[in-house]
Motif scaffolding. Sequence first.
Motif, mmCIF file in Angstrom:
data_model
loop_
_atom_site.group_PDB
_atom_site.id
_atom_site.type_symbol
_atom_site.label_atom_id
_atom_site.label_comp_id
_atom_site.label_asym_id
_atom_site.label_seq_id
_atom_site.Cartn_x
_atom_site.Cartn_y
_atom_site.Cartn_z
ATOM 1 N N SER A 241 0.847 -1.202 0.000
ATOM 2 C CA SER A 241 0.000 0.000 0.000
ATOM 3 C C SER A 241 0.874 1.240 0.000
ATOM 4 O O SER A 241 2.053 1.191 0.378
ATOM 5 C CB SER A 241 -0.920 0.009 1.229
ATOM 6 N N ASP A 242 0.272 2.351 -0.377
ATOM 7 C CA ASP A 242 0.979 3.631 -0.385
ATOM 8 C C ASP A 242 0.592 4.422 0.861
ATOM 9 O O ASP A 242 -0.517 4.972 0.938
ATOM 10 C CB ASP A 242 0.613 4.422 -1.644
ATOM 11 N N PRO A 243 1.456 4.491 1.858
ATOM 12 C CA PRO A 243 1.112 5.195 3.100
ATOM 13 C C PRO A 243 1.086 6.717 2.945
ATOM 14 O O PRO A 243 0.719 7.413 3.887
ATOM 15 C CB PRO A 243 2.219 4.756 4.061
ATOM 16 N N ARG A 244 1.469 7.229 1.767
ATOM 17 C CA ARG A 244 1.423 8.678 1.536
ATOM 18 C C ARG A 244 0.107 9.126 0.918
ATOM 19 O O ARG A 244 -0.167 10.320 0.799
ATOM 20 C CB ARG A 244 2.587 9.098 0.617
ATOM 21 N N GLN A 245 -0.709 8.183 0.509
ATOM 22 C CA GLN A 245 -1.938 8.483 -0.214
ATOM 23 C C GLN A 245 -2.963 9.127 0.700
ATOM 24 O O GLN A 245 -3.211 8.669 1.815
ATOM 25 C CB GLN A 245 -2.507 7.195 -0.821
#
Length: 582
Positions: A175-179
């Motif tokens: 997953s992209d934790p910056r999204q």
Amino acid sequence: MSSQAFRGPEETSVNPELQVLMHAVSSCAGVAVQQLLKQNPALVKEKGWHGQTALHRACLSGDGAMVRLLLEYGADPNATNDFLETPVHYASKRGIPTLVHILAQAGGRLDVKDKSGKTAVHNAAQTGSVYMLQYLEEKGFGFRDVDNSLQSPLHCVCSFGHLEAFKYLLRKGRSDPRQGDSKGDTPLHICVREGYAHGSWLLINYLGLECLHVKNNLGQTPLDIIKQFDTSKKTGHSQLLPLLTELSKMSQNSKVQGPNQLWYFHLLMPTVVYAFAVLLALNVFPNYQGIIFVLALAYIIKSAMKASHRLNHVSRWANPLFAGTFCAGMLHTMLVYYWNIPNYLPHQILLYISIICNIFQLYLYYKLITVDPGVVKTGELNEKTRQPVTLSDLCDKNSTMELFCHECEIVRSKVTKHCKLCDLCYYRMDHHCLFLLKCVAYNNHARFVWFLIETAFVMSMFVFQAYLYVKSKYPEKPYKTMIPDMFWDDCWILSMVFLNVGSIIWAISLIKYQLDVVARGHTTYFQQKISTLTAVDKLFNVLYFLRGRAVYITDFEFDEKEKQYPTQKGYPVQPAYPVQNV
């Protein structure tokens, strides 16, 4: 489960026959369901409250046998309710991969979105089922899709604080934790708002300090969010406020540091406190030695009683206090022995024996904390394909999902255990030893028992030679007056004698327990209540074990249905993995 748990005000207008079917499905009454569907096959496709079918209800109940039965009678695995949710959505909410696997084999689609744009992946994330997430990944699904609120599965996990699923989604860049979502909230914003302190710590370590300065649509950073809460009402918020305040002042290019000072304080505190007591007692207050040592011991014991397995910090690092206490005991026993006792020994050979025993004890200790206990890095192999067994394979065999380790992401054997403190899987794990900061498993179990035996012997040697010291230094005093005199004038040796005597009793009881477990072919963690091993079998087990070999026979594989042991006697049980022998 009663149908009242699912019945709403609108359900009173539903076909009475369908209500009976729904109640039978919820109650897992398979015979009643069969009778109803034989009388009226069309019931299996009828919809009730909020558009639910009987298959929806079965998936919500989590009964795999009922799901199969309804599918056999023609239930539609892709039927939608009023919220466009299919039985797959319900099964993923329950977090049971076997249900989804049954539906998929019957033609159920795994990629359908409900009215809110959520897929089975989002539902699995909300439930926190790593098993479900792993199954969907094996079926080719990713974890970066967003729902109508632009929330990814990682956002869902953070909202509910599911630690295992959270770590799973962060691992391997899934997953992209910056999204950000539709409100501009990143997973860190959500973790902070929900008071999920450990998750916030993991995200900050993963992303770096620049993530603390990201603002949502309201212009709020994570620190701005935490300041809005009354930190006295929730532990997570009270932990996060000082942490985020401190980290926000640091440069964005700085590295996030763990609680190193706290960790080393717990590790070294027992040794330092007792050493400080020795210095005070011998050099500053020589007439009040007893009081000084009692205060030092009280402080160490009180700290140990209050300590848990992990540090009181959002990092949740393993607590080294018990290991530090054990090392302090070994060190101070040797110090007081070699500093005071040798001059009072009647035979110098006792000193040489003590030196040899201490060297061997330290060697075993060094090997215990450095040698691999038996880490398992690869999973079980499929007998036909010789490829690692997957979670989908477990669904096919209807095996327990617990064989899949969601931390190491392997399907392990029945005698492999994951240690949460070490964060590793071990073959034939015995226990995690807090005094070693290490697990005891297949590779080092025998060495651990030998270390206990050697340590008990060394402590007994110390107590015996301390007795010779006392008899030599206080030749004419009776014990009634000698012990009080030692309390005030010679308390260093007196305190170590009492501590070693207590430790000897504990070590002997532990050795007895370990040998009893080994005799039955077990480990502390893996034990069976029923055992049919003879006394000869048990003796051979102990002999094989102490020689560093696999046990002679085990009853791990006892078959409760057949009431027998498939393992043949006379053949040592070999490890399922290529772990190094002792």
